[in-house]
Scaffold this motif. Structure first.
Motif, mmCIF file in Angstrom:
data_model
loop_
_atom_site.group_PDB
_atom_site.id
_atom_site.type_symbol
_atom_site.label_atom_id
_atom_site.label_comp_id
_atom_site.label_asym_id
_atom_site.label_seq_id
_atom_site.Cartn_x
_atom_site.Cartn_y
_atom_site.Cartn_z
ATOM 1 N N GLY A 57 -13.345 -7.985 0.496
ATOM 2 C CA GLY A 57 -13.137 -6.739 -0.213
ATOM 3 C C GLY A 57 -12.271 -5.833 0.638
ATOM 4 O O GLY A 57 -12.579 -5.599 1.802
ATOM 5 N N LEU A 58 -11.194 -5.338 0.064
ATOM 6 C CA LEU A 58 -10.223 -4.532 0.801
ATOM 7 C C LEU A 58 -10.363 -3.074 0.404
ATOM 8 O O LEU A 58 -10.184 -2.717 -0.762
ATOM 9 N N GLY A 59 -10.691 -2.237 1.367
ATOM 10 C CA GLY A 59 -10.974 -0.842 1.096
ATOM 11 C C GLY A 59 -9.731 -0.008 0.858
ATOM 12 O O GLY A 59 -8.605 -0.507 0.778
ATOM 13 N N THR A 60 -9.967 1.309 0.764
ATOM 14 C CA THR A 60 -8.911 2.263 0.454
ATOM 15 C C THR A 60 -8.942 3.395 1.469
ATOM 16 O O THR A 60 -10.008 3.796 1.931
ATOM 17 N N GLY A 61 -7.765 3.921 1.794
ATOM 18 C CA GLY A 61 -7.673 5.026 2.730
ATOM 19 C C GLY A 61 -6.861 4.644 3.951
ATOM 20 O O GLY A 61 -6.434 3.494 4.115
ATOM 21 N N SER A 62 -6.663 5.609 4.843
ATOM 22 C CA SER A 62 -5.765 5.390 5.974
ATOM 23 C C SER A 62 -6.290 4.341 6.948
ATOM 24 O O SER A 62 -5.517 3.531 7.474
ATOM 25 N N THR A 63 -7.609 4.318 7.185
ATOM 26 C CA THR A 63 -8.161 3.324 8.108
ATOM 27 C C THR A 63 -8.139 1.942 7.464
ATOM 28 O O THR A 63 -7.820 0.946 8.129
ATOM 29 N N SER A 64 -8.471 1.873 6.193
ATOM 30 C CA SER A 64 -8.410 0.597 5.484
ATOM 31 C C SER A 64 -6.989 0.065 5.425
ATOM 32 O O SER A 64 -6.767 -1.152 5.510
ATOM 33 N N ALA A 65 -6.018 0.960 5.277
ATOM 34 C CA ALA A 65 -4.619 0.521 5.272
ATOM 35 C C ALA A 65 -4.249 -0.123 6.598
ATOM 36 O O ALA A 65 -3.488 -1.099 6.638
ATOM 37 N N GLN A 66 -4.798 0.386 7.695
ATOM 38 C CA GLN A 66 -4.585 -0.249 8.990
ATOM 39 C C GLN A 66 -5.159 -1.661 9.004
ATOM 40 O O GLN A 66 -4.521 -2.601 9.499
ATOM 41 N N PHE A 67 -6.367 -1.815 8.451
ATOM 42 C CA PHE A 67 -6.977 -3.143 8.413
ATOM 43 C C PHE A 67 -6.160 -4.094 7.547
ATOM 44 O O PHE A 67 -5.905 -5.247 7.928
ATOM 45 N N ILE A 68 -5.730 -3.641 6.379
ATOM 46 C CA ILE A 68 -4.953 -4.503 5.489
ATOM 47 C C ILE A 68 -3.646 -4.907 6.154
ATOM 48 O O ILE A 68 -3.207 -6.063 6.053
ATOM 49 N N THR A 69 -3.016 -3.979 6.853
ATOM 50 C CA THR A 69 -1.762 -4.283 7.544
ATOM 51 C C THR A 69 -1.969 -5.350 8.611
ATOM 52 O O THR A 69 -1.192 -6.315 8.715
ATOM 53 N N GLY A 107 -13.203 2.158 5.064
ATOM 54 C CA GLY A 107 -13.439 3.358 5.835
ATOM 55 C C GLY A 107 -14.504 4.222 5.187
ATOM 56 O O GLY A 107 -15.121 3.851 4.188
ATOM 57 N N ALA A 108 -14.719 5.389 5.749
ATOM 58 C CA ALA A 108 -15.645 6.376 5.195
ATOM 59 C C ALA A 108 -15.139 7.756 5.571
ATOM 60 O O ALA A 108 -14.468 7.927 6.598
ATOM 61 N N ASP A 109 -15.454 8.722 4.745
ATOM 62 C CA ASP A 109 -15.111 10.104 5.077
ATOM 63 C C ASP A 109 -16.132 10.695 6.042
ATOM 64 O O ASP A 109 -15.773 11.506 6.898
ATOM 65 N N GLU A 110 -17.381 10.300 5.897
ATOM 66 C CA GLU A 110 -18.434 10.634 6.846
ATOM 67 C C GLU A 110 -19.446 9.498 6.878
ATOM 68 O O GLU A 110 -19.662 8.830 5.857
ATOM 69 N N LEU A 111 -20.084 9.278 8.029
ATOM 70 C CA LEU A 111 -21.233 8.386 8.118
ATOM 71 C C LEU A 111 -22.227 8.987 9.090
ATOM 72 O O LEU A 111 -21.847 9.636 10.068
ATOM 73 N N ASP A 112 -23.515 8.785 8.800
ATOM 74 C CA ASP A 112 -24.554 9.314 9.669
ATOM 75 C C ASP A 112 -25.207 8.162 10.441
ATOM 76 O O ASP A 112 -24.845 6.996 10.250
ATOM 77 N N PRO A 113 -26.157 8.443 11.342
ATOM 78 C CA PRO A 113 -26.736 7.376 12.156
ATOM 79 C C PRO A 113 -27.459 6.294 11.359
ATOM 80 O O PRO A 113 -27.677 5.189 11.876
ATOM 81 N N GLN A 114 -27.848 6.582 10.104
ATOM 82 C CA GLN A 114 -28.464 5.566 9.251
ATOM 83 C C GLN A 114 -27.430 4.807 8.422
ATOM 84 O O GLN A 114 -27.794 3.988 7.577
ATOM 85 N N LEU A 115 -26.165 5.085 8.668
ATOM 86 C CA LEU A 115 -25.033 4.482 7.949
ATOM 87 C C LEU A 115 -25.058 4.817 6.460
ATOM 88 O O LEU A 115 -24.628 4.023 5.618
ATOM 89 N N THR A 139 -9.811 -2.312 -3.678
ATOM 90 C CA THR A 139 -10.585 -1.259 -4.322
ATOM 91 C C THR A 139 -9.717 -0.177 -4.958
ATOM 92 O O THR A 139 -10.252 0.792 -5.512
ATOM 93 N N SER A 140 -8.411 -0.318 -4.881
ATOM 94 C CA SER A 140 -7.517 0.658 -5.497
ATOM 95 C C SER A 140 -6.169 0.016 -5.757
ATOM 96 O O SER A 140 -5.824 -1.013 -5.177
ATOM 97 N N MET A 141 -5.412 0.647 -6.618
ATOM 98 C CA MET A 141 -4.073 0.161 -6.901
ATOM 99 C C MET A 141 -3.184 0.269 -5.668
ATOM 100 O O MET A 141 -2.336 -0.589 -5.420
ATOM 101 N N ALA A 142 -3.397 1.309 -4.846
ATOM 102 C CA ALA A 142 -2.585 1.464 -3.635
ATOM 103 C C ALA A 142 -2.864 0.345 -2.645
ATOM 104 O O ALA A 142 -1.936 -0.232 -2.056
ATOM 105 N N SER A 143 -4.142 0.018 -2.445
ATOM 106 C CA SER A 143 -4.473 -1.068 -1.517
ATOM 107 C C SER A 143 -4.008 -2.411 -2.061
ATOM 108 O O SER A 143 -3.571 -3.281 -1.294
ATOM 109 N N GLU A 144 -4.092 -2.582 -3.368
ATOM 110 C CA GLU A 144 -3.608 -3.825 -3.977
ATOM 111 C C GLU A 144 -2.106 -3.983 -3.749
ATOM 112 O O GLU A 144 -1.630 -5.064 -3.398
#
Length: 254
Positions: free
Chosen positions: A38-50, A97-105, A67-72
Motif C-alpha cells: 500500500g502506497l501512502g500519500t504526502g511528502s514523506t510517502s512521496a519519498q518512500f515511493i521515489t 506518513g502521518a500528520d501527527e502520531l502519539d505514543p500509542q500510535l 491511496t491517491s491519484m497523486a501517489s498513483e
C-alpha cells in the motif's frame, strides 16, 4: 534487492526534508520481493515511493496500490507495477506518513486530503508502517487540525454538529485565499477541525461516525503496527506503548 541507504544519518540537526528521506530509506529495508504494498500519500510517502521506484528499477519485484491519484501518478512514472482495487485484495505492507502520531500510535491523517482512500487501503493491510520526521510525534493529538471528508450536500449540518463537539470546523479551500473549495479524489469536501487537544481519541472517533454526511474522519486508531521517526539524525522505531528503539536493532519488520 533493496538499496543500501543507511537507516541513520550523522549525528546533528537534519532538515525535516532530510529526516523524511532517512525515514523512507529505513522503511525500504523491510520491503521484500513479492510483496503487495500500500502506497501512502504526502511528502514523506512521496519519498518512500521515489526510493521504492529506484529499487524496482534495480530489480526489486513488488506491486502496489496507491491511496491517491497523486501517489498513483508518481508510482507509474517510476515504473512501480500497480494493482487495481478488487475483492479479496490484501496488502502485505502499507507505508504511509502521518500528520501527527502519539505514543500509542494513534494518528491524525488527511492533511493531503486522501484520508478515505488511506483508511480503506490500510484497513486492508496486514501491517501499517508509519514514517515521519521529528515534528510528527506529539504527546497528545489535536494541534494539527483533524480532517473530515464530507458529502457536499451535508456540509451545513456537519459543520453544526462538529461545532457542537468543540471542533471549530473550517472548510478547506483549493488554495489559501481562493474562493473555491478543495475537493478530494472522490469529489467530497474536506473540513479541518481545530480541537487543539484530543484527550479521548476513541470517543471522538465514535461520535464523528454518528454524524450523517461524514464519509470518513482522520483519526486512525489501532491500525499502525510500528512507526519510524527520525530524531537527532537517527531512525527510531516506535511500537504502541513501547519505548523507542534504534532501527538498527531490527532485521525484519518491527
Amino acid at each position: 534487492m533493496n538499496p543500501t541507504a543507511p537507516s541513520t544519518a550523522p549525528a546533528g540537526a537534519l532538515t525535516l526534508a532530510q529526516e523524511k528521506q532517512v525515514a523512507a530509506a529505513t522503511a525500504l529495508r523491510w520491503v521484500r520481493d513479492g510483496m503487495l504494498l500500500g502506497l501512502g500519500t504526502g511528502s514523506t510517502s512521496a519519498q518512500f515511493i521515489t526510493q521504492l521506484g529506484a529499487a524496482v528499477q534495480a530489480g526489486l519485484k513488488v506491486q502496489g496500490t496507491a491511496t491517491s491519484m497523486a501517489s498513483e501518478a508518481l508510482a507509474r512514472q517510476l515504473g512501480i507495477p500497480l494493482v487495481a482495487p478488487q475483492r479479496g485484495l490484501r496488502f502485505d505492507l502499507a507505508v504511509d506518513g502521518a500528520d501527527e502520531l502519539d505514543p500509542q500510535l494513534r494518528l491524525i491523517k488527511g492533511g493531503g486530503g486522501a484520508l478515505l482512500r488511506e483508511k480503506v487501503l490500510e484497513t486492508a493491510s496486514d501491517y501499517l508502517l508509519v514514517i515521519g520526521d521529528s515534528s510528527k510525534l506529539v504527546p497528545v493529538l489535536g494541534r494539527f487540525p483533524l480532517p473530515l471528508e464530507v458529502v457536499p450536500f451535508a456540509l451545513p449540518w456537519v459543520l453544526d454538529a462538529v461545532e457542537a463537539l468543540g471542533g471549530a470546523p473550517v472548510v478547506r479551500m483549493a488554495q489559501p485565499g481562493a474562493p473555491d473549495y478543495y475537493y478530494s479524489d472522490q469529489k467530497n469536501l474536506i473540513v479541518d477541525c481545530h480541537f487543539e487537544q484530543i484527550t479521548d481519541a476513541e470517543q471522538l472517533a465514535t461520535r464523528l461516525k454518528t454524524i450523517p454526511g461524514i464519509v470518513e474522519h482522520g483519526l486512525f486508531i489501532g491500525l499502525a503496527k510500528a512507526a519510524i521517526v527520525v530524531r537527532d539524525g537517527a531512525a527510531l522505531v516506535l511500537r504502541p506503548g513501547e519505548a523507542a528503539r534504534p532501527a538498527t536493532d531490527f532485521t525484519e519488520l518491527p
